[in-house]
Design a protein around this motif. Structure first.
Motif, PDB file in Angstrom:
ATOM      1  N   ILE A   1       0.833  -1.207   0.000  1.00 19.88           N
ATOM      2  CA  ILE A   1       0.000   0.000   0.000  1.00 19.88           C
ATOM      3  C   ILE A   1       0.864   1.251   0.000  1.00 19.88           C
ATOM      4  O   ILE A   1       0.638   2.186  -0.784  1.00 19.88           O
ATOM      5  N   GLU A   2       1.862   1.288   0.860  1.00 25.72           N
ATOM      6  CA  GLU A   2       2.710   2.468   0.938  1.00 25.72           C
ATOM      7  C   GLU A   2       3.472   2.679  -0.367  1.00 25.72           C
ATOM      8  O   GLU A   2       3.675   3.815  -0.810  1.00 25.72           O
ATOM      9  N   THR A   3       3.870   1.598  -0.998  1.00 26.68           N
ATOM     10  CA  THR A   3       4.624   1.721  -2.246  1.00 26.68           C
ATOM     11  C   THR A   3       3.716   2.149  -3.397  1.00 26.68           C
ATOM     12  O   THR A   3       4.120   2.927  -4.267  1.00 26.68           O
ATOM     13  N   TYR A   4       2.486   1.650  -3.435  1.00 26.62           N
ATOM     14  CA  TYR A   4       1.523   2.154  -4.426  1.00 26.62           C
ATOM     15  C   TYR A   4       1.297   3.649  -4.233  1.00 26.62           C
ATOM     16  O   TYR A   4       1.233   4.420  -5.208  1.00 26.62           O
ATOM     17  N   ARG A   5       1.166   4.079  -2.990  1.00 29.18           N
ATOM     18  CA  ARG A   5       0.986   5.505  -2.718  1.00 29.18           C
ATOM     19  C   ARG A   5       2.191   6.315  -3.183  1.00 29.18           C
ATOM     20  O   ARG A   5       2.048   7.421  -3.721  1.00 29.18           O
ATOM     21  N   THR A   6       3.372   5.755  -2.990  1.00 30.67           N
ATOM     22  CA  THR A   6       4.576   6.445  -3.459  1.00 30.67           C
ATOM     23  C   THR A   6       4.548   6.608  -4.968  1.00 30.67           C
ATOM     24  O   THR A   6       4.885   7.671  -5.499  1.00 30.67           O
ATOM     25  N   ALA A   7       4.143   5.568  -5.679  1.00 31.44           N
ATOM     26  CA  ALA A   7       4.047   5.657  -7.140  1.00 31.44           C
ATOM     27  C   ALA A   7       3.096   6.769  -7.556  1.00 31.44           C
ATOM     28  O   ALA A   7       3.372   7.522  -8.501  1.00 31.44           O
ATOM     29  N   ALA A   8       1.969   6.905  -6.843  1.00 31.30           N
ATOM     30  CA  ALA A   8       0.995   7.955  -7.163  1.00 31.30           C
ATOM     31  C   ALA A   8       1.543   9.335  -6.823  1.00 31.30           C
ATOM     32  O   ALA A   8       1.233  10.316  -7.512  1.00 31.30           O
ATOM     33  N   ARG A   9       2.338   9.429  -5.762  1.00 31.84           N
ATOM     34  CA  ARG A   9       2.936  10.727  -5.410  1.00 31.84           C
ATOM     35  C   ARG A   9       4.000  11.127  -6.430  1.00 31.84           C
ATOM     36  O   ARG A   9       4.090  12.302  -6.817  1.00 31.84           O
ATOM     37  N   VAL A  10       4.789  10.160  -6.853  1.00 33.68           N
ATOM     38  CA  VAL A  10       5.871  10.450  -7.792  1.00 33.68           C
ATOM     39  C   VAL A  10       5.312  10.905  -9.138  1.00 33.68           C
ATOM     40  O   VAL A  10       5.861  11.810  -9.772  1.00 33.68           O
ATOM     41  N   ARG A  11       4.212  10.279  -9.571  1.00 34.48           N
ATOM     42  CA  ARG A  11       3.607  10.668 -10.843  1.00 34.48           C
ATOM     43  C   ARG A  11       2.121  10.904 -10.644  1.00 34.48           C
ATOM     44  O   ARG A  11       1.307   9.992 -10.766  1.00 34.48           O
TER      45      ARG A  11
ATOM     46  N   GLY B   1      -1.616  11.447 -11.230  1.00 30.24           N
ATOM     47  CA  GLY B   1      -2.405  10.998 -12.374  1.00 30.24           C
ATOM     48  C   GLY B   1      -2.037   9.621 -12.863  1.00 30.24           C
ATOM     49  O   GLY B   1      -2.555   9.164 -13.891  1.00 30.24           O
ATOM     50  N   PHE B   2      -1.166   8.924 -12.135  1.00 29.42           N
ATOM     51  CA  PHE B   2      -0.745   7.570 -12.514  1.00 29.42           C
ATOM     52  C   PHE B   2      -1.895   6.615 -12.203  1.00 29.42           C
ATOM     53  O   PHE B   2      -2.017   6.091 -11.108  1.00 29.42           O
ATOM     54  N   GLY B   3      -2.745   6.390 -13.195  1.00 22.74           N
ATOM     55  CA  GLY B   3      -3.969   5.636 -12.969  1.00 22.74           C
ATOM     56  C   GLY B   3      -3.738   4.240 -12.441  1.00 22.74           C
ATOM     57  O   GLY B   3      -4.491   3.749 -11.590  1.00 22.74           O
ATOM     58  N   ASP B   4      -2.695   3.572 -12.918  1.00 20.00           N
ATOM     59  CA  ASP B   4      -2.449   2.198 -12.500  1.00 20.00           C
ATOM     60  C   ASP B   4      -2.137   2.112 -11.013  1.00 20.00           C
ATOM     61  O   ASP B   4      -2.470   1.126 -10.354  1.00 20.00           O
ATOM     62  N   ALA B   5      -1.494   3.131 -10.454  1.00 15.45           N
ATOM     63  CA  ALA B   5      -1.194   3.121  -9.020  1.00 15.45           C
ATOM     64  C   ALA B   5      -2.484   3.167  -8.203  1.00 15.45           C
ATOM     65  O   ALA B   5      -2.645   2.430  -7.220  1.00 15.45           O
ATOM     66  N   TYR B   6      -3.417   4.029  -8.597  1.00 18.17           N
ATOM     67  CA  TYR B   6      -4.689   4.134  -7.879  1.00 18.17           C
ATOM     68  C   TYR B   6      -5.529   2.867  -8.072  1.00 18.17           C
ATOM     69  O   TYR B   6      -6.156   2.368  -7.129  1.00 18.17           O
ATOM     70  N   TRP B   7      -5.560   2.349  -9.311  1.00 20.01           N
ATOM     71  CA  TRP B   7      -6.336   1.131  -9.537  1.00 20.01           C
ATOM     72  C   TRP B   7      -5.750  -0.034  -8.757  1.00 20.01           C
ATOM     73  O   TRP B   7      -6.485  -0.874  -8.231  1.00 20.01           O
TER      74      TRP B   7
END
Length: 676
Positions: free
Chosen positions: A312-322, A324-330
């Motif tokens: 979960i924390e790593t998915y959140r990091t992906a969304a913070r880094v980019r 609008g990164f739809g795949d991270a939110y999905w």
């Protein structure tokens, strides 16, 4: 040239060569630019934009005309609009670089040209100008790199450079045409063969792509970029053992190469070697912490291993880094257990609605919003997002339900009692595989987790070996509505059927340990149970079934990583479900007692009774740990990974009823099956 037959067939889906009035006018404007009639070209482009305001080529030609007329601010404004609509078009960035050169802004020009060549490396004008700009700025190493690219492009045939540029900018079918013309006169041209293979990968004609790259590597075994492409094809074809051999060769040649390290980590994930994959991903992300895709890959691996909090924390990091990164939110939504905060939902809404959002991000965000709002009981808006996400995804694929229905009819026609009687006792007699088939979202992961908790059963994944064999039997010139398979099975010898079974067991051995049995959970294998029975007659087959409305709507809510293209409209799902039910009825009649049907709702109501029934069918003794499947620490790769790590629960059985007001089209398409 050998190979590439299916690429020509794929090209048949390209737009008709007959020109539309807009295409005719675009060609006329291009002619005006070539003859330097810039005022006329600009006037014509502006007039055509009234008719097609978002057309990529028209906007580009308008900007070019404006630059040549020294109307630089207007050209830059046109390019800004073009970037909003077509952000992946390399030539808009090249043209922006030309504009900045014209007004003396060297730093901005360099940045624009670099954006252009990062999208499309086959832009000689960008590389030439970068060489001059780097030299004038005293950046000599970068100037040498640009000069090397200029020299390399100059060494290639014009056709390869042109086709490579077209391919990079999405003009796939035209790139194929140009490449094929080159290969007719130069059939062994290495770059041409590699480019045609890349086009094959884009069009998912993977057997041709694999053949072409194998040929390239015969001629040029030290051509590492081609070997990198080859590993990508092998991964897409689920030939993981071979991919591992090839990725190791890349690392031996260039151990520091980021691309080679990353693809080796991807191969490790495919083989279940998560510790090694995480080690490599960790090194890469420390070197480039702003690489959102790396964070996503790490999170996927952590999720598969059951390390949910870290994932979960790593998915959140992906969304913070980019943003609008739809795949991270999905991916967060796809955990099924994650609940979005208000701020996250608002961010997703804004990103999905942004005019600059890419299609792939937009549909990922729609599915994530659908799940987030469903969890909040905001069902009307949730359904609107699910519906929008499915429509966007369907616009990006080319699914034909007729092909699936044609296959089912041909299976039923070929596989008769007489056909099987004539082939009694054929195939490989080992009993190792347990096939779990059906539709996705029908409870197959739960059944797999139960069985994999037994001391004698290995849980693997959705193995692609049967679909790959089917693809081989189809042949290179495959017509979906007049296919060779399954009819070709009438010509297959007894010896070949035995070899098919033995090859399947040999190829899947890499996913196994010492356990006696293993599970192949590819749901679509229900379409090939006749073939499976011929090649592995002692294999166990379990049909995972779920109540029709619940199963179909659950598929509608799910965004799959790949495949399952029938799931992006309610009508397509219903047609697929009906075809599945009809074909399974045929297999039941043809193979009485050989297929165990397990109804998901029954498992939820009576876990122990159904576990004992499943184990008895598989000729396995009862083991209590099968009732405590949620304690199994094995890796799970499907969308239900977090759900099967919890005790069984009944709350999800009728979730679809919250959406019943909007599901009349599904109920109507299912007909009598909707109540069963």
């Amino acid at each position: 040239m050998n190979g590439g037959g299916n690429l020509s067939r794929a090209a048949a889906t390209a737009p008709s060569p007959a020109q539309s009035p807009v295409e005719t006018e675009v060609l006329r404007i291009q002619g005006l630019l070539k003859t330097r009639q810039f005022p006329a070209a600009l006037a014509a482009a502006q007039a055509l934009r009234v008719e097609v305001p978002e057309n990529r080529d028209v906007l580009y030609m308008q900007a070019v005309s404006q630059r040549y007329l020294r109307r630089i601010p207007e050209a830059l404004a046109t390019l800004a609009r073009l970037e909003t609509l077509h952000p992946g078009y390399s030539r808009l960035f090249q043209e922006r670089g030309h504009c900045y050169v014209a007004c003396g802004e060297r730093a901005a020009a360099i940045e624009a040209y670099l954006q252009a060549v990062n999208i499309n490396a086959a832009l000689p004008a960008s590389w030439r100008t970068l060489r001059a700009l780097f030299q004038s700025a005293g950046r000599l190493v970068e100037a040498e790199t640009a000069a090397a690219h200029v020299a390399r492009l100059a060494s290639l045939p014009t056709a390869v450079v042109t086709a490579s540029s077209m391919f990079a900018d999405g003009e796939v079918f035209e790139a194929e045409r140009v490449t094929r013309e080159l290969l007719r006169t130069h059939p062994d041209h290495i770059e041409g063969m590699r480019l045609l293979a890349q086009i094959g990968m884009q069009l998912e004609v993977l057997d041709d792509a694999e053949f072409l790259l194998e040929s390239v590597l015969v001629f040029a075994p030290d051509y590492h970029p081609a070997r990198y492409d080859y590993v990508q094809v092998l991964l897409q074809r689920h030939r993981h053992a071979r991919a591992l051999q090839e990725s190791r060769k890349l690392l031996e040649a260039e151990p520091a190469n980021r691309h080679y390290r990353a693809i080796h980590a991807t191969v490790c994930v495919a083989l279940g070697e998560y510790a090694e994959a995480l080690r490599i991903y960790g090194e890469l992300v420390r070197e480039t912490p702003q690489a959102a895709e790396l964070h996503l890959s790490i999170a996927h691996a952590l999720k598969t291993l059951g390390r949910q909090a870290e994932a979960i924390e790593t998915y959140r990091t992906a969304a913070r880094v980019r943003p609008g990164f739809g795949d991270a939110y999905w991916s967060l939504a796809n955990l099924k257990t994650y609940r979005f905060a208000d701020a996250e939902i608002e961010r997703m809404r804004l990103e999905e609605a942004a005019s600059s959002a890419k299609l792939v991000d937009r549909y990922h965000l729609c599915f994530a919003l659908g799940k987030a709002l469903e969890d909040r009981a905001e069902y009307a808006e949730s359904f609107r997002y699910y519906e929008r996400g499915n429509a966007l995804k369907k616009s990006a694929i080319h699914y034909r339900p007729e092909a699936i229905e044609c296959n089912a009819r041909r299976q039923a026609s070929l596989f008769t009692p007489q056909f099987l009687a004539a082939r009694q006792g054929v195939g490989c007699q080992r009993p190792d595989p347990i096939f779990i088939v059906g539709l996705p979202r029908a409870g197959s992961t739960l059944l797999e987790q139960i069985l994999a908790s037994h001391s004698q059963v290995e849980g693997t994944m959705e193995l692609a070996d049967i679909p790959r064999l089917v693809h081989h039997l189809q042949g290179r010139d495959h017509d979906e509505l007049a296919p060779r398979y399954p009819g070709v099975l009438a010509e297959v010898s007894v010896e070949q059927l035995r070899r098919f079974g033995e090859r399947y067991l040999a190829d899947t051995q890499i996913y196994r340990t010492e356990r006696r049995f293993f599970i192949d959970k590819m749901p679509n294998n229900f379409r090939h149970l006749g073939l499976i029975h011929l090649m592995l007659p002692r294999a166990k087959i379990i049909d995972a079934r779920r109540e029709a409305m619940a199963c179909c709507f659950s598929n509608f809510k799910q965004l799959f990583a790949s495949g399952q293209e029938f799931t992006y409209s309610l009508e397509d799902i219903a047609r697929y479900y009906r075809s599945y039910i009809e074909l399974m009825a045929h297999w039941d009649a043809l193979l009485p007692g050989r297929i165990l049907r397990v109804q998901h709702e029954d498992v939820v109501e009576d876990l122990e009774g159904n576990v004992r029934r499943i184990l008895e069918f598989c000729e396995l003794r009862f083991e209590p740990q099968c009732l405590e499947f949620h304690k199994n620490q094995r890796s799970v790769r499907t969308a239900s990974s977090e759900q099967v790590r919890r005790p069984i629960y009944k709350e999800g059985r009728d979730q679809w009823r919250h959406f019943e007001p909007w599901l009349a089209p599904l109920r109507e398409a299912l007909g009598d099956l909707a109540n069963g």
